[in-house]
Enzyme design. Structure first.
Site, PDB file in Angstrom:
ATOM      1  N   ARG A 103       0.777  -1.155  -0.607  1.00  0.00           N
ATOM      2  CA  ARG A 103       0.244   0.239  -0.128  1.00  0.00           C
ATOM      3  C   ARG A 103       0.740   1.479   0.419  1.00  0.00           C
ATOM      4  O   ARG A 103       1.400   1.060   0.615  1.00  0.00           O
ATOM      5  CB  ARG A 103      -0.999  -0.290   1.155  1.00  0.00           C
ATOM      6  CG  ARG A 103      -1.656   0.981   1.044  1.00  0.00           C
ATOM      7  CD  ARG A 103      -2.686   0.815   1.957  1.00  0.00           C
ATOM      8  NE  ARG A 103      -2.606   0.975   2.956  1.00  0.00           N
ATOM      9  CZ  ARG A 103      -4.021   1.261   4.477  1.00  0.00           C
ATOM     10  NH1 ARG A 103      -4.932   1.460   3.926  1.00  0.00           N
ATOM     11  NH2 ARG A 103      -3.584   1.708   5.341  1.00  0.00           N
ATOM     12  N   THR A 107      -0.801   7.567  -1.294  1.00  0.00           N
ATOM     13  CA  THR A 107      -2.517   7.685  -1.645  1.00  0.00           C
ATOM     14  C   THR A 107      -3.278   6.566  -1.276  1.00  0.00           C
ATOM     15  O   THR A 107      -4.205   6.458  -1.355  1.00  0.00           O
ATOM     16  CB  THR A 107      -2.230   7.640  -3.327  1.00  0.00           C
ATOM     17  OG1 THR A 107      -1.466   6.375  -3.317  1.00  0.00           O
ATOM     18  CG2 THR A 107      -0.913   7.567  -4.003  1.00  0.00           C
ATOM     19  N   ASP A 199      -5.306 -10.368  11.938  1.00  0.00           N
ATOM     20  CA  ASP A 199      -4.724 -10.570  10.981  1.00  0.00           C
ATOM     21  C   ASP A 199      -4.513 -11.990  10.764  1.00  0.00           C
ATOM     22  O   ASP A 199      -3.646 -12.334  11.177  1.00  0.00           O
ATOM     23  CB  ASP A 199      -3.237  -9.540  11.242  1.00  0.00           C
ATOM     24  CG  ASP A 199      -2.736  -9.600  10.179  1.00  0.00           C
ATOM     25  OD1 ASP A 199      -2.223  -9.938   9.364  1.00  0.00           O
ATOM     26  OD2 ASP A 199      -2.339  -7.847   9.806  1.00  0.00           O
ATOM     27  N   ASP A 202      -0.504 -12.568   9.582  1.00  0.00           N
ATOM     28  CA  ASP A 202       0.455 -12.675  10.933  1.00  0.00           C
ATOM     29  C   ASP A 202      -0.553 -14.180  11.425  1.00  0.00           C
ATOM     30  O   ASP A 202       1.018 -14.703  11.656  1.00  0.00           O
ATOM     31  CB  ASP A 202       0.342 -11.430  12.321  1.00  0.00           C
ATOM     32  CG  ASP A 202       1.082 -10.368  11.879  1.00  0.00           C
ATOM     33  OD1 ASP A 202       1.894 -10.522  10.704  1.00  0.00           O
ATOM     34  OD2 ASP A 202       0.794  -9.468  12.477  1.00  0.00           O
TER      35      ASP A 202
HETATM   36  N1  URA Z   1      -6.764  -8.129   6.908  1.00  0.00           N
HETATM   37  C1  URA Z   1      -6.760  -8.825   7.855  1.00  0.00           C
HETATM   38  O1  URA Z   1      -5.808  -9.881   8.089  1.00  0.00           O
HETATM   39  N2  URA Z   1      -7.753  -9.073   8.977  1.00  0.00           N
HETATM   40  C2  URA Z   1      -8.551  -7.961   8.418  1.00  0.00           C
HETATM   41  O2  URA Z   1      -9.530  -7.721   9.303  1.00  0.00           O
HETATM   42  C3  URA Z   1      -8.647  -7.200   7.734  1.00  0.00           C
HETATM   43  C4  URA Z   1      -7.315  -7.511   6.252  1.00  0.00           C
END
Ligand code: URA
Length: 208
Positions: A103, A107, A199, A202
């Protein structure tokens, strides 16, 4: 565009376990793959088969086969890799197209940093893999890339989707159908799905 929430007791059970706080990396990986197998089953329901002559124990017969040439799996780096084995388990001959985006912090737009598509992409149906359909930014970029490469049909497989991401997809790419284990409530103010999984990258890579 259609959103298929694959509503099945096995999926509900496995997704519930996946949401558990402090789930181990190995369990998260295993459940992600198991759910993806079930999503793949649903997402391939209408694949065309070809007749193939074989010699069975009772003589020559015709059976149905799926041509592996018809499909490419597109895991979005990095979390999409955690779903890849679920599709490969079901379609062992499938070719893999990998895409990666980061990302741009100014922007906020996704910027492509890696792409390696399967050969003959213009003859294949693509199954995009990402555990989370959140804001949809990376998904839109992946779909654009695949369409520009000539891919004629695109489907998306997600463990969890947010209504916001679905709405964006419907607006920008109404020809793309998606298969999800759950549509959750909403995004929080930093783009995480609630209740979601946290996440997912992760958790799959053990980098929490
Ligand atoms: N990416 C993730 O790993 N979890 C989310 O809730 C949104 C994007």
């Amino acid at each position: 565009m259609s959103v298929t929430v694959v509503d099945h007791p096995l999926i509900r059970h496995k997704l519930g376990l996946l949401r558990t706080h402090d789930i181990s990396t190995s369990k998260f990986r295993a459940l992600s793959i198991e759910i993806t197998r079930l999503l793949t089953y649903e997402a391939t329901k209408d694949l065309e088969t070809e007749p193939l002559g074989i010699t069975s124990w009772a003589g020559d017969i015709q059976v149905d086969t799926i041509s592996g040439k018809m499909i490419t799996v597109v895991p979005i780096l990095r979390a999409g890799l955690g779903m890849m084995d679920g599709v490969i388990d079901m379609i062992p001959g499938t070719k893999i197209s990998v895409v990666g985006f980061y990302r741009n912090e100014e922007t906020l737009e996704p910027v492509q940093y890696y792409v390696k598509l399967a050969k003959n992409i213009e003859q294949r149906m693509a199954f995009i893999l990402d555990p989370m359909l959140a804001t949809g930014g990376t998904l839109m970029a992946t779909i654009k890339l695949l369409k520009e490469a000539g891919c004629p049909k695109i489907r998306g497989l997600f463990l969890v989707a947010a209504p916001e991401g679905i709405a964006r997809l419907e607006k920008e790419h109404p020809d793309v159908d998606i298969y999800v284990a759950s549509v959750d409530d909403r995004l929080n103010d930093v783009g995480y799905i609630l209740p979601g999984l946290g996440d997912a990258g992760d958790k799959i890579f053990g980098t929490k």
